[in-house]
Design a protein around this motif. Sequence first.
Motif, PDB file in Angstrom:
ATOM      1  N   ALA A   1     -11.014   1.190  -1.093  1.00  0.00           N
ATOM      2  CA  ALA A   1     -10.876   0.180  -0.003  1.00  0.00           C
ATOM      3  C   ALA A   1     -10.071   0.718   1.039  1.00  0.00           C
ATOM      4  N   PRO A   2     -10.194   0.335   2.351  1.00  0.00           N
ATOM      5  CA  PRO A   2      -9.253   0.750   3.214  1.00  0.00           C
ATOM      6  C   PRO A   2      -7.739  -0.025   3.454  1.00  0.00           C
ATOM      7  N   TRP A   3      -7.831  -1.013   2.949  1.00  0.00           N
ATOM      8  CA  TRP A   3      -6.709  -1.761   2.829  1.00  0.00           C
ATOM      9  C   TRP A   3      -5.605  -1.326   2.011  1.00  0.00           C
ATOM     10  N   ALA A   4      -5.588  -0.411   1.122  1.00  0.00           N
ATOM     11  CA  ALA A   4      -4.684   0.035   0.276  1.00  0.00           C
ATOM     12  C   ALA A   4      -3.938   1.477   0.754  1.00  0.00           C
ATOM     13  N   TYR A   5      -4.023   1.584   2.539  1.00  0.00           N
ATOM     14  CA  TYR A   5      -3.423   2.913   2.830  1.00  0.00           C
ATOM     15  C   TYR A   5      -3.182   2.557   4.358  1.00  0.00           C
ATOM     16  N   ARG A   6      -1.900   2.922   4.725  1.00  0.00           N
ATOM     17  CA  ARG A   6      -1.162   2.746   5.941  1.00  0.00           C
ATOM     18  C   ARG A   6      -0.664   3.890   6.313  1.00  0.00           C
ATOM     19  N   TYR A   7      -0.154   3.866   7.537  1.00  0.00           N
ATOM     20  CA  TYR A   7       0.735   4.984   8.201  1.00  0.00           C
ATOM     21  C   TYR A   7       2.102   4.450   8.333  1.00  0.00           C
ATOM     22  N   ASP A   8       3.137   5.216   7.916  1.00  0.00           N
ATOM     23  CA  ASP A   8       4.474   4.878   8.032  1.00  0.00           C
ATOM     24  C   ASP A   8       5.010   6.082   9.317  1.00  0.00           C
ATOM     25  N   ALA A   9       4.701   5.371  10.709  1.00  0.00           N
ATOM     26  CA  ALA A   9       4.894   6.260  11.762  1.00  0.00           C
ATOM     27  C   ALA A   9       6.418   6.826  11.825  1.00  0.00           C
ATOM     28  N   GLU A  10       7.488   6.121  11.269  1.00  0.00           N
ATOM     29  CA  GLU A  10       8.878   6.326  11.292  1.00  0.00           C
ATOM     30  C   GLU A  10       8.962   7.518  10.464  1.00  0.00           C
ATOM     31  N   ASN A  11       8.535   7.510   9.408  1.00  0.00           N
ATOM     32  CA  ASN A  11       8.638   8.806   8.596  1.00  0.00           C
ATOM     33  C   ASN A  11       7.524   9.945   8.508  1.00  0.00           C
ATOM     34  N   ARG A  12       6.662   9.637   9.159  1.00  0.00           N
ATOM     35  CA  ARG A  12       5.339  10.588   9.170  1.00  0.00           C
ATOM     36  C   ARG A  12       4.750  10.893   8.070  1.00  0.00           C
ATOM     37  N   ARG A  13       4.396   9.716   7.459  1.00  0.00           N
ATOM     38  CA  ARG A  13       3.829   9.825   6.126  1.00  0.00           C
ATOM     39  C   ARG A  13       2.823   8.716   5.858  1.00  0.00           C
ATOM     40  N   VAL A  14       1.708   8.868   4.954  1.00  0.00           N
ATOM     41  CA  VAL A  14       0.808   7.726   4.773  1.00  0.00           C
ATOM     42  C   VAL A  14       1.334   7.039   3.478  1.00  0.00           C
ATOM     43  N   VAL A  15       1.318   5.917   3.289  1.00  0.00           N
ATOM     44  CA  VAL A  15       1.777   5.070   2.255  1.00  0.00           C
ATOM     45  C   VAL A  15       0.535   4.503   1.408  1.00  0.00           C
ATOM     46  N   THR A  16       0.419   4.651   0.103  1.00  0.00           N
ATOM     47  CA  THR A  16      -0.660   4.201  -0.577  1.00  0.00           C
ATOM     48  C   THR A  16      -0.490   3.289  -1.714  1.00  0.00           C
ATOM     49  N   MET A  17      -1.244   2.493  -2.154  1.00  0.00           N
ATOM     50  CA  MET A  17      -1.331   1.329  -3.406  1.00  0.00           C
ATOM     51  C   MET A  17      -2.139   1.969  -4.018  1.00  0.00           C
ATOM     52  N   GLY A  18      -1.736   1.884  -5.457  1.00  0.00           N
ATOM     53  CA  GLY A  18      -2.668   2.492  -6.494  1.00  0.00           C
ATOM     54  C   GLY A  18      -3.005   1.028  -7.099  1.00  0.00           C
ATOM     55  N   GLY A  19      -4.114   1.324  -8.166  1.00  0.00           N
ATOM     56  CA  GLY A  19      -5.001   0.253  -8.872  1.00  0.00           C
ATOM     57  C   GLY A  19      -3.888  -0.251  -9.827  1.00  0.00           C
ATOM     58  N   ASP A  20      -2.888   0.530 -10.423  1.00  0.00           N
ATOM     59  CA  ASP A  20      -1.699   0.037 -11.163  1.00  0.00           C
ATOM     60  C   ASP A  20      -0.582  -0.466 -10.595  1.00  0.00           C
ATOM     61  N   GLY A  21      -0.656  -0.813  -9.127  1.00  0.00           N
ATOM     62  CA  GLY A  21       0.351  -1.279  -8.312  1.00  0.00           C
ATOM     63  C   GLY A  21       1.518  -0.445  -8.001  1.00  0.00           C
TER      64      GLY A  21
END
Length: 369
Positions: free
Chosen positions: A169-189
Amino acid sequence: MKLPQPDPVHGTPPQFYPALPYGKPPRRRGPALLLIPLVLFAGLFFGGSYLVTPEPDVEAGGTPGFAAVDGREVVLVPYTRHGPRGMFQLLFQDMFQVRLAARDVATGELRWDTQLSDELIWDADVLASGERYTYLATDDGLVVLDLADGTRVTGGAEVDGLGPAHIAAPWAYRYDAENRRVVTMGGDGRVSTIALDSTTATPADPPTTAAWAGQLSERATPAPPTGTRSQAEYAGGQVELVARGDGGPGHTLVKVAPDGGRTPVGGAVFQQAGLVVTGTAAAGAGSAQVLVVHSRGVNDPAKQLSAVSLTTGEVTGSTPIPTTATTAAVTSPHGVTAIGVGDVVAALAPDGRLTAVPIGSADFFGTPS
């Protein structure tokens, strides 16, 4: 008894007959003639169906983004393409396609156009782009494409470090522009991070987990800023569409300062108008620009998109658009604002120039062009 032999005739040359060439079998024209009706039928079947079939339904969707390819700035536009044109495309192309097109911002040239999904309803948003890869949040999870040609590098459960614990799902992925990285959430939290131009997810440290865990949830997903409204924010305050003071049809633009002061923006009148919600005030060349979606005239319902300078009030550019439904607007590091509208992507340059480039165009074989 010995038979008498005739006397030889002297002076008569012997007779020699040249050898005849081998006889050539007659040409068989039957099989060749049989191919003519087949060729004609194929031409009518494929070519005729292509001519009488309407163009597929193409519509920009999701959130676009920007990237650099070979030193050129490109805009990445997710879009849907529903319904093949002609029997050839029907046989060899998917009926429903979600695709991502990369267009050169300056020239409109198509760099590449790749299919992401064959689902009828399937969302894709451009999260961020590095020097090699671009990252998409989709209904299949995170998808990573090569910026050089749009080929898929990895995605979903294939992402190293996410695996089966990934969330589709798209909602589990965001972009951290300050640190130039993609942040993700897994099904295990578990919260993980992926540095730009990397394809490996690593567990986040406790501060990162604490900062992002609440944002990486379905409940925290903000509504996409699409469509139009009567007001929009810009660096100096707010700009609004207000009814004409003389009671005539249409609306004019007014700037509202933080202290409540109101200043008219030029004298242009817009019919059936709305402002693009996000990214409309692109600072550049000493002025801010606002994008207005409106009808072409009081008696002309055809829609167009216009750019207006908030400094001078001048309409710096206009282009026809097929619909008032828009994607989210995004602004590049170079000050170019892009927005998808139907089957075009409109780009507003910092100097106020407004251009629209078609997306989803394809040739007879369904190859993007």
